[in-house]
Write an enzyme that holds these catalytic residues in place. Structure first.
Site, PDB file in Angstrom:
ATOM      1  CG  ASP A 150      -0.156   0.120   2.540  1.00 27.81           C
ATOM      2  OD1 ASP A 150      -0.008   1.242   3.069  1.00 27.81           O
ATOM      3  OD2 ASP A 150       0.302  -0.922   3.048  1.00 27.81           O
ATOM      4  CB  SER A 151       0.910   4.267   0.635  1.00 25.43           C
ATOM      5  OG  SER A 151       1.230   5.626   0.579  1.00 25.43           O
ATOM      6  CB  ALA A 152       5.775   4.199   0.415  1.00 26.45           C
ATOM      7  CG  PHE A 178      -4.246  -2.095  -1.207  1.00 22.57           C
ATOM      8  CD1 PHE A 178      -5.090  -2.684  -2.131  1.00 22.57           C
ATOM      9  CD2 PHE A 178      -3.797  -2.862  -0.145  1.00 22.57           C
ATOM     10  CE1 PHE A 178      -5.481  -4.007  -2.010  1.00 22.57           C
ATOM     11  CE2 PHE A 178      -4.178  -4.185   0.000  1.00 22.57           C
ATOM     12  CZ  PHE A 178      -5.018  -4.772  -0.936  1.00 22.57           C
TER      13      PHE A 178
END
Length: 301
Positions: A150-152, A178
């Protein structure tokens, strides 16, 4: 109706309690402490079991759902947590990895990869690669490994897959991201009417701390600028209320142009990595279930 109220309540909670923490004015060490507390509201499902050890010298948490007799032995998800490469851990993400373990039926392995500013690029990527190779060394066939984040961690998922391909190493069976952070130059940030989680100033500081002297256009930092051809089937999930929406849509466009089997899902009126609310918010639970189906579909029986 109750879900609508819950969604509004969670949005306000993110705006009032989480977003103010993610600002350049708060020192990174303080953010790490406070986000650990904030993630306590992300609860894994009952029946999850967590084991902490290491792979290739990298600390990891192994998450299984179910009893030792029913827990999976031949399928694994390498999960790369988010946090702008400067905060977050396997512990903060126990909720999301627990729900993913249940939805997929696979073992989930979450590394505590090295964080910036203490460790700049490519430390996180090196750790992810070491753990992936370690899983193969433990006997997991590459096709039975999915990589998710997710994200990074979503950007790191893509960077790992690109590096594996470029080094002629076996690729995982599938990828799931995500709310992926795929352009650390922030050249096309989205501007939603409501952004409950992220501040542009915060991700700008995180990018600066992570990149060090490396160009932000480096594809292993910003995968949207890279060659994605040959990567495994990719599922992208993103909320419409986040400044990283364009990171996800541009990634999907680039991947499809380069003949990657790509699915993009945009969840209207939801926010950055809303999947952390799985088990509470029905749309978050369904999103995790969709991710689990994607992973199972591309794993060998």
């Amino acid at each position: 109706m109750l879900q609508h109220v819950l969604e509004a309540t969670l949005r306000q909670t993110m705006q009032r309690l989480v977003r103010p923490l993610l600002t350049p004015a708060v020192p990174v060490r303080v953010q790490r402490i406070l986000t650990r507390q904030a993630y306590r509201s992300s609860i894994p499902p009952r029946g999850c079991h967590f084991e902490q050890n290491s792979i290739a010298g990298v600390p990891v948490t192994r998450t299984r759902y179910g009893s030792a007799q029913t827990a999976p032995s031949g399928q694994v998800i390498l999960y790369l947590h988010g946090g702008g490469y400067i905060i977050g851990s396997a512990t903060t993400h126990r909720g999301i990895t627990g729900h993913l373990a249940r939805a997929s039926g696979a073992l989930v392995v979450t590394p505590d990869y090295r964080l910036a500013p203490e460790h700049v690029f490519p430390a996180a990527l090196d750790d992810a690669l070491a753990v992936y190779r370690g899983l193969i060394g433990e006997g997991f066939p590459p096709a039975a490994i999915a990589v998710a984040g997710d994200s990074a961690g979503g950007g790191l998922t893509l960077a790992l897959a690109m590096r594996l391909r470029d080094e002629n190493l076996p690729l995982p069976g599938s990828l799931v991201v995500f709310s992926p952070w795929t352009d650390l130059s922030h050249s096309q940030l989205y501007r939603p009417d409501c952004e409950p989680v992220l501040q542009a100033e915060w991700i700008e500081k995180a990018a600066r701390l992570y990149c060090g002297n490396e160009a932000r256009s480096n594809p292993l930092i910003s995968p949207v600028f890279g060659d994605l051809s040959g990567l495994p089937p990719l599922l992208i999930q993103v909320g419409s209320q986040e400044i990283l929406l364009n990171d996800a849509t541009r990634l999907a466009e680039t991947a499809k142009q380069q003949n990657v089997d790509t699915t993009l899902e945009i969840y209207n009126s939801l926010w950055h990595v809303f999947q952390v609310h799985a088990g509470q918010l029905s749309r978050a639970t369904r999103a995790i279930e969709t991710a689990g189906k994607h992973i199972r579909r591309h794993m060998p029986l």
